[in-house]
Motif scaffolding. Structure first.
Motif, short mmCIF file in Angstrom:
data_model
loop_
_atom_site.label_atom_id
_atom_site.label_comp_id
_atom_site.label_asym_id
_atom_site.label_seq_id
_atom_site.Cartn_x
_atom_site.Cartn_y
_atom_site.Cartn_z
N UNK A 102 -37.18 28.33 -3.91
CA UNK A 102 -37.51 29.75 -3.98
C UNK A 102 -38.41 30.04 -5.18
N UNK A 103 -38.14 29.37 -6.27
CA UNK A 103 -38.94 29.56 -7.48
C UNK A 103 -40.39 29.11 -7.23
N UNK A 104 -40.55 28.04 -6.44
CA UNK A 104 -41.88 27.49 -6.16
C UNK A 104 -42.53 28.09 -4.92
N UNK A 105 -41.89 29.05 -4.28
CA UNK A 105 -42.38 29.64 -3.04
C UNK A 105 -43.68 30.39 -3.29
N UNK A 106 -44.70 30.04 -2.50
CA UNK A 106 -45.99 30.72 -2.66
C UNK A 106 -46.12 31.92 -1.72
N UNK A 107 -45.10 32.17 -0.92
CA UNK A 107 -45.11 33.32 -0.03
C UNK A 107 -45.81 33.10 1.30
N UNK A 108 -46.44 31.94 1.47
CA UNK A 108 -47.14 31.65 2.72
C UNK A 108 -46.12 31.44 3.84
N UNK A 109 -46.40 32.02 4.99
CA UNK A 109 -45.51 31.89 6.14
C UNK A 109 -46.34 31.54 7.37
N UNK A 110 -45.75 30.78 8.28
CA UNK A 110 -46.39 30.45 9.55
C UNK A 110 -45.57 31.10 10.65
N UNK A 111 -46.19 31.93 11.47
CA UNK A 111 -45.43 32.57 12.56
C UNK A 111 -44.85 31.53 13.52
N UNK A 112 -43.65 31.78 14.01
CA UNK A 112 -42.98 30.87 14.91
C UNK A 112 -43.84 30.54 16.13
N UNK A 113 -44.55 31.52 16.64
CA UNK A 113 -45.39 31.30 17.81
C UNK A 113 -46.45 30.23 17.52
N UNK A 114 -47.00 30.23 16.29
CA UNK A 114 -47.99 29.23 15.93
C UNK A 114 -47.37 27.84 15.88
#
Length: 83
Positions: A51-63
């Motif tokens: 969590x501390x290293x999380x850059x906030x990037x997310x990939x949608x499940x559909x992708x």
């Protein structure tokens, strides 16, 4: 390493009940409970670090599903006899 732990009477009774119900000795049940607690603690440390290293990037499940389906289709084209 060997050590002694003084448990409150209620905890001692619950541990004995758990051991009896699971067909283990009190020592086995206690060791397993301690190891599970340590593993939970380690998992929590790893989660906090991620969590501390999380850059906030997310990939949608559909992708993700689309990429997996494309990869599987490509593998089937390469090796049609596997079906």
């Amino acid at each position: 390493m060997e050590f002694t732990v003084k448990l409150p009477q209620e905890a001692e009774k619950l541990l004995a009940d758990m051991a009896r119900a699971s067909g283990r000795t009190v020592d086995q049940a206690a060791v397993e409970a301690i190891l599970e607690t340590i593993e939970d603690w380690q998992d929590a440390r790893i989660a906090e670090e991620r969590l501390r290293d999380d850059d906030g990037a997310r990939i949608p499940l559909e992708d993700v599903i689309r990429k997996v389906e494309l990869r599987e289709a490509a593998q089937r084209r390469k090796n049609p006899a596997a079906e």
